[in-house]
Write a protein that holds these residues in place. Structure first.
Motif, PDB file in Angstrom:
ATOM      1  N   HIS A   1     -37.204  43.752 -23.863  1.00 50.77           N
ATOM      2  CA  HIS A   1     -38.260  43.469 -24.734  1.00 50.77           C
ATOM      3  C   HIS A   1     -38.236  44.497 -25.967  1.00 50.77           C
ATOM      4  CE1 HIS A   1     -42.395  42.742 -26.129  1.00 50.77           C
ATOM      5  NE2 HIS A   1     -42.425  41.807 -25.424  1.00 50.77           N
ATOM      6  N   PRO A   2     -38.542  44.266 -27.087  1.00 45.01           N
ATOM      7  CA  PRO A   2     -38.561  45.456 -28.191  1.00 45.01           C
ATOM      8  C   PRO A   2     -39.604  46.382 -27.964  1.00 45.01           C
ATOM      9  CG  PRO A   2     -39.120  43.353 -28.953  1.00 45.01           C
ATOM     10  CD  PRO A   2     -38.721  42.986 -27.694  1.00 45.01           C
ATOM     11  N   ASN A   3     -40.581  46.021 -27.209  1.00 45.25           N
ATOM     12  CA  ASN A   3     -41.620  47.309 -27.003  1.00 45.25           C
ATOM     13  C   ASN A   3     -41.154  48.235 -26.150  1.00 45.25           C
ATOM     14  OD1 ASN A   3     -43.569  45.453 -27.979  1.00 45.25           O
ATOM     15  ND2 ASN A   3     -45.021  45.268 -26.451  1.00 45.25           N
TER      16      ASN A   3
ATOM     17  N   ASP B   1     -40.266  42.023 -35.299  1.00 46.30           N
ATOM     18  CA  ASP B   1     -40.088  41.520 -33.872  1.00 46.30           C
ATOM     19  C   ASP B   1     -41.240  41.956 -33.141  1.00 46.30           C
ATOM     20  OD1 ASP B   1     -37.492  41.223 -31.411  1.00 46.30           O
ATOM     21  OD2 ASP B   1     -39.399  40.283 -31.603  1.00 46.30           O
ATOM     22  N   LYS B   2     -42.021  41.048 -32.433  1.00 46.72           N
ATOM     23  CA  LYS B   2     -43.269  41.707 -31.492  1.00 46.72           C
ATOM     24  C   LYS B   2     -44.078  42.906 -32.350  1.00 46.72           C
ATOM     25  CE  LYS B   2     -43.469  39.052 -27.907  1.00 46.72           C
ATOM     26  NZ  LYS B   2     -44.608  38.105 -27.917  1.00 46.72           N
TER      27      LYS B   2
ATOM     28  N   ALA C   1     -49.154  39.382 -32.307  1.00 44.57           N
ATOM     29  CA  ALA C   1     -47.702  39.671 -33.052  1.00 44.57           C
ATOM     30  C   ALA C   1     -46.640  38.939 -32.101  1.00 44.57           C
ATOM     31  CB  ALA C   1     -47.509  41.160 -32.960  1.00 44.57           C
TER      32      ALA C   1
ATOM     33  N   SER D   1     -42.496  37.214 -31.703  1.00 44.80           N
ATOM     34  CA  SER D   1     -40.983  37.559 -31.962  1.00 44.80           C
ATOM     35  C   SER D   1     -40.395  36.999 -33.102  1.00 44.80           C
ATOM     36  CB  SER D   1     -40.232  37.215 -30.534  1.00 44.80           C
ATOM     37  OG  SER D   1     -40.612  37.426 -29.611  1.00 44.80           O
TER      38      SER D   1
ATOM     39  N   MET E   1     -38.211  36.238 -36.272  1.00 46.59           N
ATOM     40  CA  MET E   1     -36.513  36.521 -36.426  1.00 46.59           C
ATOM     41  C   MET E   1     -36.172  36.225 -37.857  1.00 46.59           C
ATOM     42  SD  MET E   1     -36.076  36.872 -33.055  1.00 46.59           S
ATOM     43  CE  MET E   1     -35.694  35.671 -31.635  1.00 46.59           C
TER      44      MET E   1
ATOM     45  N   LEU F   1     -57.354  42.851 -30.540  1.00 40.44           N
ATOM     46  CA  LEU F   1     -56.634  42.886 -31.772  1.00 40.44           C
ATOM     47  C   LEU F   1     -56.812  41.522 -32.322  1.00 40.44           C
ATOM     48  CD1 LEU F   1     -54.274  43.480 -33.832  1.00 40.44           C
ATOM     49  CD2 LEU F   1     -52.737  42.521 -32.242  1.00 40.44           C
TER      50      LEU F   1
ATOM     51  N   SER G   1     -50.565  45.217 -29.870  1.00 37.88           N
ATOM     52  CA  SER G   1     -50.461  44.002 -29.743  1.00 37.88           C
ATOM     53  C   SER G   1     -50.282  43.829 -28.029  1.00 37.88           C
ATOM     54  CB  SER G   1     -49.223  42.899 -30.333  1.00 37.88           C
ATOM     55  OG  SER G   1     -49.606  41.853 -30.243  1.00 37.88           O
TER      56      SER G   1
ATOM     57  N   VAL H   1     -49.143  42.868 -24.437  1.00 40.30           N
ATOM     58  CA  VAL H   1     -47.898  42.556 -23.708  1.00 40.30           C
ATOM     59  C   VAL H   1     -48.102  42.205 -22.652  1.00 40.30           C
ATOM     60  CG1 VAL H   1     -45.604  43.305 -23.291  1.00 40.30           C
ATOM     61  CG2 VAL H   1     -46.582  44.030 -25.200  1.00 40.30           C
TER      62      VAL H   1
ATOM     63  N   ASN I   1     -45.656  40.980 -20.420  1.00 40.95           N
ATOM     64  CA  ASN I   1     -44.433  41.248 -19.545  1.00 40.95           C
ATOM     65  C   ASN I   1     -43.637  42.280 -20.339  1.00 40.95           C
ATOM     66  OD1 ASN I   1     -42.162  41.954 -17.980  1.00 40.95           O
ATOM     67  ND2 ASN I   1     -42.252  40.025 -17.150  1.00 40.95           N
ATOM     68  N   GLU I   2     -43.521  43.685 -20.107  1.00 40.02           N
ATOM     69  CA  GLU I   2     -42.746  44.398 -20.990  1.00 40.02           C
ATOM     70  C   GLU I   2     -41.450  44.325 -20.812  1.00 40.02           C
ATOM     71  OE1 GLU I   2     -45.385  47.805 -22.857  1.00 40.02           O
ATOM     72  OE2 GLU I   2     -43.332  47.905 -22.724  1.00 40.02           O
ATOM     73  N   MET I   3     -40.888  43.720 -19.606  1.00 40.68           N
ATOM     74  CA  MET I   3     -39.524  43.803 -19.208  1.00 40.68           C
ATOM     75  C   MET I   3     -38.828  42.769 -19.935  1.00 40.68           C
ATOM     76  SD  MET I   3     -39.171  46.715 -17.903  1.00 40.68           S
ATOM     77  CE  MET I   3     -37.441  46.671 -17.151  1.00 40.68           C
ATOM     78  N   ASP I   4     -39.223  41.618 -20.130  1.00 44.33           N
ATOM     79  CA  ASP I   4     -38.520  40.426 -20.471  1.00 44.33           C
ATOM     80  C   ASP I   4     -38.997  39.653 -21.625  1.00 44.33           C
ATOM     81  OD1 ASP I   4     -39.464  39.114 -17.727  1.00 44.33           O
ATOM     82  OD2 ASP I   4     -39.436  37.994 -19.534  1.00 44.33           O
ATOM     83  N   ARG I   5     -38.084  38.780 -22.291  1.00 44.81           N
ATOM     84  CA  ARG I   5     -38.489  38.212 -23.406  1.00 44.81           C
ATOM     85  C   ARG I   5     -38.663  36.643 -22.964  1.00 44.81           C
ATOM     86  NH1 ARG I   5     -37.006  40.708 -28.090  1.00 44.81           N
ATOM     87  NH2 ARG I   5     -38.309  39.064 -29.213  1.00 44.81           N
TER      88      ARG I   5
ATOM     89  N   HIS J   1     -41.467  35.464 -21.558  1.00 45.08           N
ATOM     90  CA  HIS J   1     -42.837  35.263 -21.727  1.00 45.08           C
ATOM     91  C   HIS J   1     -43.393  34.985 -20.097  1.00 45.08           C
ATOM     92  CE1 HIS J   1     -42.787  35.802 -25.603  1.00 45.08           C
ATOM     93  NE2 HIS J   1     -41.710  35.043 -25.877  1.00 45.08           N
TER      94      HIS J   1
END
Lengths: 551, 347
Positions: free
Chosen positions: A212-214, A269-270, A302, A304, A306, B306, B337, B339, B341-345, B347
């Motif tokens: 994740h970009p975070n 992104d995010k 926010a 993703s 692209m 937010l 913003s 989140v 799940n920080e680890m994957d995209r 969702h």
């Protein structure tokens, strides 16, 4: 001065025609384009390996036909192009549907892990140059006019390295004359603060995910002012750009408030998108994404973001934004209200539900069926290599085309666009342009781990069209930033502007294309050049590529 | 604690019944009542129960069915009735199972856990006992084990809609809409009175792109949404949001107006109506609704701060109140913003 170029042959149309249909055929196999986008997949899936894939359409040899340039990856973690499998590639258009690899002669194989590309004539010598972005190296290639390019990055001073000496990861770039001095300046966005050393590993063993970009910090963008002598000055801070930390993916430019100065949109992104509103006169930019309501999606979140394109999709004279994102987020469609504000129209325009299951990268607002209303195109794929067939997040997805219904709404017509638009693949960048000069906009889409899709537009309609190639004199030679309004004989009025920026990490045909529907004559063409000059032509015949020189 | 529960279970399961149970001859009718209850047909079940009460007044199982009926109708007396039954029939796994199920719905988790343990100890092969244990395992984070038990319970008792509902809920929470749709569709096929299931079905049809079907499910759920254990207070909110996305703004208004009355303490309903009012250009009303949303805490994070700031900025900007618009623009800039799940995209 106006020069009319000759008509070219129309491609024979297929049977069973629906005049309103949009159709594409992938002719890569017969094209001679054997490029493969190689991201060097590794066990731990570093975040860089899923976001490459820029494509450029440019006429590098001024023979009137668009050539194709592809960016490519490199080894990980060394980030070196250690062999031909990683070279960036330039293909010369042979005018007959085939292309020839001229990379070696051109000197464009590149270095480092490349990402995106922006094409334009930065020194106004009449030859299109190339700026290539990357994780660890950016390059400015000067077109020598003889089929070769020279790396002038160091001399020009556009390496995307901070004053502290840190190379930032660049994805997209855009040529824009932000101060209307007749010279193209360069905007380069930055993505994540990633290095092989700080790489994070996400997901279980054997099912690694793109992090994740975070998990990474963002970076500031660069704005380089063209000094007119082959060098640029980094004016990022002075112009109010570098104060804004982003995670930039796509860039698009347009004069959204009609004040004669080009503005810049960055899809982040995010995190909140940026809209850099040009104050004009070289006085810098104000970041107004929040204030203009383009920072977030319809839910105030926010997403993703692209790819992006920034054009007038509803013929109201105001450029709007089409942005791609990941599935579950919908593709935002921002309508320009004309008062400095945008409204989020994805559901109102009918693409909210339609895009809910899509993940998109390349994005384009172009009139594919030449009916006088611009349509939407997205190059689709998820960011993660998901192998679970039960998962609703699919890595391989088919590209999509949304047809403009002339009433502010769009309809997904992809299922009728031909079998080549049903192909599910990891698509990334998309460049738009008329490859065979038949008046229909084609699309070249990069594919991770495979050859590109060279999608020729074979839409069956016999609608009229015109493509306008601008030649600046006081304005930059490409005419980038020129705003064009045409009025067809029926009274249909359309607007567009000259730019090569937009989509994802890609660079498109600088000629401005208009579909004209049944109008075989254009009552009026008005050009507002960046220099401030306004030029008007009357009673122009359709179905041609029209070169217009500033006067 | 677990040792005490096991000891109790062993002791309880060994107890003899306190009262004589004279249900003989009513087995078919009892099965029929149970089926009617599983299908949510409270009217049919009540009618049958009354008849059985007349013919078999001393049949203890009628007490269990009455407890289930009370639970289905949202009658608070259900708790006492369940307890009464389990006192009379302490070896009946089904009794403990239905009590556990009821307690879970009431969010009395500790009591539910104890009852579920008794259920599985008295009858490890009992479908309801298995189902509630599966539900509890999911709550404890052991979802795969929970799913396995719930699926087994369905095989044992195919008529139990509630077990399917629980399975659908697990898939809904883990963002697997395809599987969620499968189970919620099965729920409403068995129990068409379950408004909650129609709501969840619709919610999960949306991300699958089945928009017309989603609308039908919402509409049907609305028509079945009566007070009782199947009542869904959030259905008007979910439907209202959906209708707004479908550009059916008047219909959306009707539902969201209902939502703010039903659940006035929930931030999301005011937020959504504010958004609708922006679209309708009822900016003063949008301001009132957005400010109301801002005044309500949202510990579950359904609507993040937010989102409120972004909406308020838009409202005030459109109202020409530049100072307030600027305030919320700045707040939006500095508020991260959310989140999931920080680890994957994915969702």
């Amino acid at each position: 001065m106006v020069v009319v170029l000759s008509l070219t042959c129309l491609i024979p149309e297929l049977a069973a025609q629906d005049a309103s249909a949009i159709k594409f055929v992938n002719r890569q196999k017969s094209s001679g384009v054997e490029f493969v986008l190689d991201n060097y997949p590794t066990e731990n899936k570093p975040v860089i390996d899923s976001v490459l894939g820029g494509v450029a359409l440019l006429d590098y040899d001024n023979d009137g036909y668009l050539d194709i340039f592809f960016t490519n990856g490199a080894t990980i973690p060394a980030l070196t192009k250690d062999g031909p499998r990683f070279y960036n590639r330039l293909y010369h258009n042979n005018h007959d549907g085939t292309f020839t690899d001229v990379t070696e002669k051109a000197g464009l194989r590149g270095e480092g892990y490349s990402m995106g590309v922006a094409a334009a004539d930065y020194d106004n010598d009449g030859w299109t140059d190339l700026y290539v972005t990357g994780v660890n190296r950016n390059f400015l290639y000067h077109n020598n006019g003889d089929g070769t390019f020279t790396d002038v990055t160091a001399h020009a001073g556009v390496p995307a390295i901070t004053a502290a000496g840190k190379k930032l990861w660049s994805v997209s770039a855009a040529w824009v004359d932000y101060d209307n001095d007749g010279l193209l300046d360069l905007f380069v966005n930055s993505y994540l603060d990633w290095t092989p050393q700080n790489n994070r590993v996400c997901g279980p063993v054997g099912q690694r995910l793109s992090c994740h970009p975070n998990l990474y910090d963002g970076q500031p963008s660069f704005l380089y002012h063209n000094n007119g002598d082959g060098t640029f000055t980094d004016v990022s801070a002075a112009m109010g750009i570098s104060q804004h930390i982003g995670k930039g993916m796509g860039i698009a430019i347009a004069d959204y408030n009609g004040d004669g100065w080009m503005d810049i949109f960055v899809a982040n992104d995010k995190m909140a998108n940026f809209l850099f509103r040009n104050r004009g006169g070289g006085r810098g930019f104000d970041e107004v994404g929040m204030e203009s309501f383009v920072a977030f999606n319809d839910d105030g979140l926010a997403i993703s973001n692209m790819g992006v394109d920034f054009r007038d999709w509803n013929n109201d004279g105001l450029p709007g934004l089409f942005v791609t994102a990941l599935d579950g987020e919908t593709f935002p469609l921002f309508r320009n209200e004309g008062n400095g504000l945008f409204s989020t129209d994805d559901y109102k325009a009918g693409i909210g539900f339609q895009s809910m299951r899509m993940s998109g990268w390349g994005a384009g607002i172009y009139d594919f069926d030449n009916d006088g209303f611009k349509d939407l195109f997205s190059a689709n794929s998820h960011v993660n290599v998901i192998t679970d067939p039960e998962s609703q997040h699919q890595y391989r997805q088919s590209n999509k085309v949304f047809q403009n219904m002339h009433n502010g709404t769009f309809q997904d017509v992809s299922s009728g666009a031909g079998p080549d638009l049903q192909v599910r693949a990891p698509h990334r960048g998309a460049a738009f342009g008329d490859l065979n000069n038949d008046g229909k906009i084609d699309v070249v889409v990069s594919v991770i781990g495979g050859p590109p899709e060279i999608l020729y537009n074979t839409s069956p309609s016999r609608n009229h069209w015109i493509s306008i190639q601008t030649v600046g004199v006081k304005s930059n030679r490409d005419g980038i930033g020129t705003r064009i309004k045409i009025v067809g004989e029926s009274g249909l009025t359309q607007y567009n502007h000259v730019t090569t920026a937009g989509s994802y990490a890609s660079s498109s045909d600088p000629r401005v294309h208009f579909g004209l529907g049944k109008d075989s004559t254009i009552r009026e063409i008005e050009l507002r050049w960046p220099s401030g000059k306004v030029q008007t032509l009357h009673n122009v015949k359709a179905d041609r590529i029209l070169k217009i020189t500033e006067e | 604690m677990k040792a005490i529960v096991i000891f109790l279970a062993v002791t309880v399961c060994a107890l003899r019944p306190v009262y004589a149970n004279t249900c003989a001859g009513s087995e078919d009718q009892l099965r029929s009542v149970s089926k009617l209850l599983s299908r949510g047909d409270t009217v049919g079940a009540e009618r049958s129960l009354e008849a059985l009460q007349a013919s078999h007044p001393n049949c203890d199982e009628l007490i269990l069915d009455r407890a289930r009926l009370q639970a289905a109708k949202g009658d608070d007396a259900a708790d006492e009735t369940f307890v009464h039954y389990t006192t009379l029939e302490p070896r009946d796994a089904e009794g403990w199972g239905y009590l556990a199920r009821y307690l879970l719905a009431q969010e009395a988790y500790q009591r539910a856990d104890a009852a579920a343990s008794l259920a599985t100890d008295c009858g490890p092969g009992d479908a309801v006992a298995m189902a509630v244990k599966g539900q509890i395992l999911d709550l404890k984070g052991e979802s795969q084990e929970g799913i396995a038990l719930l699926e087994q319970a369905i095989r044992l008792d195919p008529d139990d809609a509630e077990t399917r509902f629980q399975l659908g809920g697990i898939y809904d929470r883990s963002l697997h809409p395809k599987q969620a749709v499968q189970y919620f569709a099965e729920v409403v096929a068995i129990n068409p009175f379950d408004a909650r299931a129609w709501d969840y079905l619709a919610l999960n049809l949306e991300p699958l792109g089945e928009i017309d079907r989603a609308q039908q499910a919402y509409a049907r759920g609305l028509s079945e949404n009566r007070q009782g254990s199947y009542f869904d207070a959030f259905l008007p909110y979910n439907y209202g949001r959906f209708l707004m996305k479908r550009n059916q703004l008047s219909a959306s208004r009707e539902q969201l107006d209902r939502a703010v009355v039903l659940t006035p303490q929930v931030r999301a309903v005011w937020y959504e109506r504010a958004r609708l009012n922006v679209r309708l250009q009822n900016l003063e009303q949008a301001r009132t609704d957005a400010e109301k949303a801002a005044s309500i805490d949202d510990p579950q994070g359904v609507i993040a701060d937010l989102q409120i700031y972004v909406l308020l900025e838009q409202v005030y900007s459109r109202l020409g109140e530049t100072a307030l618009a600027r305030k919320y623009a700045e707040l939006s800039r500095v508020t991260p913003s959310p989140v999931k799940n920080e680890m994957d995209r994915t969702h």
